[in-house]
Write an enzyme that holds these catalytic residues in place. Structure first.
Site, PDB file in Angstrom:
ATOM      1  N   TRP A 165       0.892  -1.222   0.004  1.00  0.00           N
ATOM      2  CA  TRP A 165      -0.162  -0.106   0.286  1.00  0.00           C
ATOM      3  C   TRP A 165       0.924   1.299   0.037  1.00  0.00           C
ATOM      4  O   TRP A 165       1.726   1.584   0.992  1.00  0.00           O
ATOM      5  CB  TRP A 165      -0.907  -0.122   1.300  1.00  0.00           C
ATOM      6  CG  TRP A 165      -1.976  -0.981   1.466  1.00  0.00           C
ATOM      7  CD1 TRP A 165      -2.430  -1.902   0.412  1.00  0.00           C
ATOM      8  CD2 TRP A 165      -2.862  -1.125   2.276  1.00  0.00           C
ATOM      9  NE1 TRP A 165      -3.340  -2.671   0.788  1.00  0.00           N
ATOM     10  CE2 TRP A 165      -3.864  -2.143   2.085  1.00  0.00           C
ATOM     11  CE3 TRP A 165      -3.077  -0.424   3.620  1.00  0.00           C
ATOM     12  CZ2 TRP A 165      -4.728  -2.645   2.815  1.00  0.00           C
ATOM     13  CZ3 TRP A 165      -4.287  -0.875   4.617  1.00  0.00           C
ATOM     14  CH2 TRP A 165      -4.883  -1.908   4.006  1.00  0.00           C
ATOM     15  N   GLU A 277       3.523  20.882  -4.150  1.00  0.00           N
ATOM     16  CA  GLU A 277       3.970  19.875  -3.434  1.00  0.00           C
ATOM     17  C   GLU A 277       4.453  20.042  -1.888  1.00  0.00           C
ATOM     18  O   GLU A 277       4.028  21.261  -1.387  1.00  0.00           O
ATOM     19  CB  GLU A 277       5.300  19.255  -3.990  1.00  0.00           C
ATOM     20  CG  GLU A 277       5.244  17.978  -5.263  1.00  0.00           C
ATOM     21  CD  GLU A 277       4.634  16.895  -4.376  1.00  0.00           C
ATOM     22  OE1 GLU A 277       4.599  16.843  -2.924  1.00  0.00           O
ATOM     23  OE2 GLU A 277       4.494  15.786  -4.870  1.00  0.00           O
TER      24      GLU A 277
END
Length: 493
Positions: A165, A277
């Site tokens: 994940w 970001e």
């Protein structure tokens, strides 16, 4: 521990804290969603559930600032604590305890159940159209709308031994394609490389709006071939429930709001970026990346899509990465035999600075004759940290009495205990991240640059003028009693 097993359970908990608001006015997906998220994040406002997005099907909802600092006074980490099944007033250092302990616990693999709310609606083939969903243009200057900002990609190695994940951003390209900024040594990229080397497409699933702990473990950079689902089971002491995808051989959290399934086509490149970001800036470059082609979309009735608008700290890029990597650093450095009290990636620094506190008896335990030796050992261990050393540009090594989660404490320790010249040590050639603007273009291109160590350790014992350190315990207890009994001024004057 209160395991909140769905995003909706989490929103109920936020509402009880009075840390959630609903906006019923129509909101535009172009910049307005991003602006709401950014304003709320920067001003420590409540999270917001946007119930109507212009031009999209009624019932499709957006959640902004899901794990940013809380609006509840004196409890900035309330959303984080709730996400991890803890009381909202849990102090930051205590949040690390379970995350550190679970790294040494026996994994508890997930269980696959027959059905789950994430598949209440199933869209296949041409109906699996990404443009049906209110994916936002977050920043002025982004290259496009972003499908994913806090969702989890699920990939499995071809031999089925390892399911990862991982969290990675994904930009919308058209109705059935998106571009995802990832690559090795990120674990998503490591598994993708395995499929690429076999000459096969990589199956993927993208999970949006899973139970609130899932994004945290997805950012944690656990060791290679450690399954995040089994780690999360160890953390909670019971297995996580998953359901099988409809078109790919993967499983996803059963209560997720939206799941996007498909394959990575390595021979088809499409543009990705730029995007605002975690460092707080919008770069000016775009790259060509393999197309993630969609084969199915499943979702709950009236689905809720969480959105993070990355930028100036503190947002989820910093709370998720900061907390989970702090737990990884603490465990890793202790395993390396270093006398670590705690490690904390400071969110307010855009997780560029790692504050490390060491136990009082570090000299006896290490045999080091100077604090410089200890600092360099910590710095070298950090650089060698697999899949994570590049996050840190500066490391502060501090005495045990400093709380690394308290900026006031850290700045005081740094300013008063680190010598302005001899207290600075440089590791000249370390792993760095290309998104960090403090480095030169050449350094970012090669992924190598310096890391600075600030030696904030005192060789002598300090007589500290603070309430906790200076006064006898009996005086402290009496002081608390006196303060608790104090009354308002009233009409005395």
């Amino acid at each position: 521990m209160n395991h909140l097993s769905s995003l909706r359970d989490y929103l109920d908990a936020l509402a009880k804290l009075d840390d959630l608001r609903v906006i019923d006015d129509e909101v535009d997906a172009e910049l307005e969603i991003g602006a709401i998220a950014r304003y709320a994040t920067e001003h420590r406002a409540p999270a917001h559930l946007l119930s109507r997005v212009r031009g999209f099907t009624p019932g499709f909802r957006v959640l902004t600032a899901p794990a940013a600092y809380s609006s509840v006074p004196d409890t900035p980490y309330a959303r984080v604590a709730l996400s991890l099944g803890l009381d909202p007033d849990t102090r930051p250092l205590r949040l690390l305890d379970g995350l550190v302990a679970a790294q040494s616990a026996a994994p508890i693999p997930p269980v696959t159940v027959a059905s789950g709310p994430c598949q209440e609606n199933v869209l296949l083939g041409a109906d699996a159209d990404l443009t049906r969903f209110p994916f936002p243009l977050l920043h002025h200057g982004d290259g496009g709308r972003y499908v994913n900002t806090i969702g989890t990609f699920v990939l499995r190695s071809p031999d089925r031994r390892w399911t990862n994940w991982g969290l990675a951003r994904a930009m919308l390209h058209d109705s059935h394609r998106m571009a995802t900024f990832t690559g090795s040594p990120q674990h998503i990229g490591v598994i993708d490389d395995m499929w690429r080397e076999r000459g096969e497409r990589t199956p993927f699933a993208l999970v949006l709006g899973a139970e609130p702990a899932v994004p945290f473990v997805s950012t944690m950079s656990l060791p290679e071939e450690v399954d995040e689902a089994a780690y999360l089971g160890a953390y909670y002491g019971r297995p996580v429930e998953l359901v099988r995808c409809r078109t790919v051989d993967l499983e996803v959290p059963a209560t997720a709001e939206i799941v996007i399934e498909g394959y990575i086509n390595h021979d088809e490149l499409i543009p990705e970026g730029p995007m605002g970001e975690f460092a707080g800036y919008i770069p000016d470059w775009q790259v060509e990346l393999p197309a993630y082609t969609v084969t199915a979309i499943t979702h709950r009735d009236d689905p809720i899509m969480p959105v993070v608008c990355a930028g100036k700290p503190v947002d989820e890029d910093h709370t998720l990465v900061g907390l989970t990597h702090s737990a990884r650093w603490t465990h890793y450095l202790r395993e390396a035999g270093l006398p670590i009290a705690a490690s904390w990636m400071i969110p307010e620094t855009a997780v560029h600075v790692l504050a490390v506190t060491v136990d009082r008896d570090w000299r006896e335990r290490t045999g080091f004759t100077s604090s410089e030796q200890l600092c360099r050992a910590i710095g070298e261990a950090c650089d060698a940290f697999p899949h994570g050393g590049w996050w840190v540009t500066r490391i502060m090594v501090l005495d045990h009495d400093i709380d690394p989660t308290d900026l006031r404490d850290v700045l005081w320790g740094f300013a008063t205990r680190s010598h302005p010249t001899t207290g600075i040590h440089v590791l000249p050639d370390t792993a760095i991240m290309h998104l960090m603007v403090c480095y030169t273009d050449a350094e970012r291109e090669t992924g190598r640059g310096p890391t600075v160590l600030f030696d904030c350790l005192r060789e002598d014992d300090l007589n500290i003028a603070s309430f906790a350190e200076n006064y006898p315990q009996a005086v402290q207890e009496r002081t608390r009693q006196l303060l608790a009994g104090a009354r308002p001024l009233g009409d005395v004057l």
